[in-house]
Design a protein around this motif. Structure first.
Motif, short mmCIF file in Angstrom:
data_model
loop_
_atom_site.label_atom_id
_atom_site.label_comp_id
_atom_site.label_asym_id
_atom_site.label_seq_id
_atom_site.Cartn_x
_atom_site.Cartn_y
_atom_site.Cartn_z
N GLU A 109 1.20 -0.63 0.20
CA GLU A 109 -0.25 0.26 0.21
C GLU A 109 1.05 1.51 -0.04
O GLU A 109 0.64 2.58 -0.62
N LYS A 201 -0.37 -8.95 -10.60
CA LYS A 201 -1.53 -7.78 -10.81
C LYS A 201 -1.38 -6.81 -9.88
O LYS A 201 -1.70 -6.47 -9.97
N THR A 205 -1.48 -2.70 -9.83
CA THR A 205 -1.48 -1.04 -8.98
C THR A 205 -0.67 -0.59 -9.07
O THR A 205 -1.10 0.34 -8.69
N ASP A 210 -2.37 3.16 -6.98
CA ASP A 210 -3.03 2.63 -6.34
C ASP A 210 -3.03 2.41 -5.36
O ASP A 210 -2.55 0.98 -4.82
N ARG A 212 -5.25 1.25 -2.08
CA ARG A 212 -5.82 0.11 -1.80
C ARG A 212 -6.09 -0.86 -2.22
O ARG A 212 -5.58 -1.56 -2.52
N ALA A 213 -5.80 -0.69 -4.47
CA ALA A 213 -5.66 -1.64 -4.91
C ALA A 213 -4.41 -2.40 -4.91
O ALA A 213 -4.43 -4.08 -4.77
N ALA A 217 -4.45 -6.75 -3.71
CA ALA A 217 -3.50 -7.50 -4.40
C ALA A 217 -2.63 -8.28 -3.78
O ALA A 217 -2.79 -9.70 -4.08
#
Length: 258
Positions: A109, A201, A205, A210, A212-213, A217
């Motif tokens: 994050e 993936k 992100t 991103d 949060r994503a 992930a």
């Protein structure tokens, strides 16, 4: 189950109870132990805790795990002294996974907000190495690409303490004989393809910044690791629904689901 002492982890207490059952001839040499589900109910503990205890007894030479057949008593006293840890780390494999899930999801994050172009290049290079290792088809594949990818994410935080925390957690995993024994029951390396997909993936992100994503992930990737290890190492069945270390839900500290 008795109260945990500072000197023992829960799986060690369960292992001691099972060891006593064997040494006291409740289960004799050549006999099949009850399924994990029954042992968990008998001892009033979770199946993951029983799983870790059985790994410990397997390392001691008391039992033998026969995939698809069950767990059999092969000796009634420990055959070899087992040091369960190096560097004072005797955590069970699923406890370590829980810690990684909490640590690395937050690292991802933060990295999403801090990563530079050079950081992203390092991650891409790690994935290229991971793909080469998979393409080699070797039974005992190197995990350098895997480690380099996770390390590159930690380094993308540009926080030396977070980098050191990651390195320490990975080294504990490498040194942990419980973790190594669990992996000996994996019948193939197909699961590594899923890890590569997960990594791609995560990288997507991070490129988008991103946060949060990225956190989700990484959390899901380590959740997938746990689920696969539970499935592949279960000698009773693959429909396993008991956990010692539950996954920490992301919505606990963020927006809860409606």
């Amino acid at each position: 189950m008795k109260t945990q002492t500072s000197a023992q982890r829960p799986y060690q207490e369960v292992g001691e109870m099972l060891r006593q059952m064997i040494t006291q001839k409740q289960y004799v040499v050549g006999e099949r132990l009850p399924p994990e589900r029954e042992l968990a109910a008998l001892l009033n503990v979770t199946r993951t805790l029983v799983r870790e205890a059985l790994i410990m007894l397997e390392l001691e030479g008391l039992i033998e795990v026969r995939r698809g057949a069950g767990i059999y008593v092969i000796h009634d006293s420990p055959q070899q002294p087992v040091s369960l840890h190096k560097a004072s780390n005797d955590a069970g494999p699923f406890e370590m996974l829980q810690a990684r899930q909490l640590l690395e999801s937050n690292i991802a994050e933060f990295a999403a907000l801090q990563a530079t172009r050079e950081d992203i290049m390092k991650m891409r290079q790690a994935l290229e190495l991971e793909e080469k290792e998979l393409a080699s088809g070797a039974v005992n594949q190197s995990e350098n690409g895997d480690r380099n990818f996770h390390l590159a994410i930690a380094e993308a935080t540009h926080n030396s303490m977070l980098v050191e925390l990651f390195k320490q957690s990975w080294q504990w995993r490498e040194d942990n004989v419980m973790w190594s024994q669990l992996h000996r029951h994996l019948v193939n390396n197909d699961y590594r393809k899923q890890w590569l997909d997960d990594h791609k993936k995560i990288l997507a992100t991070l490129i988008k910044k991103d946060a949060r994503a990225a956190k989700l992930a990484m959390w899901q990737h380590l959740e997938n690791v746990k689920q696969r290890l539970l499935e592949f190492s279960d000698v009773d069945d693959i429909d396993f629904d008991g956990y010692l270390f539950e996954s920490w839900p992301l919505y606990a500290t963020h927006n809860p689901p409606n």
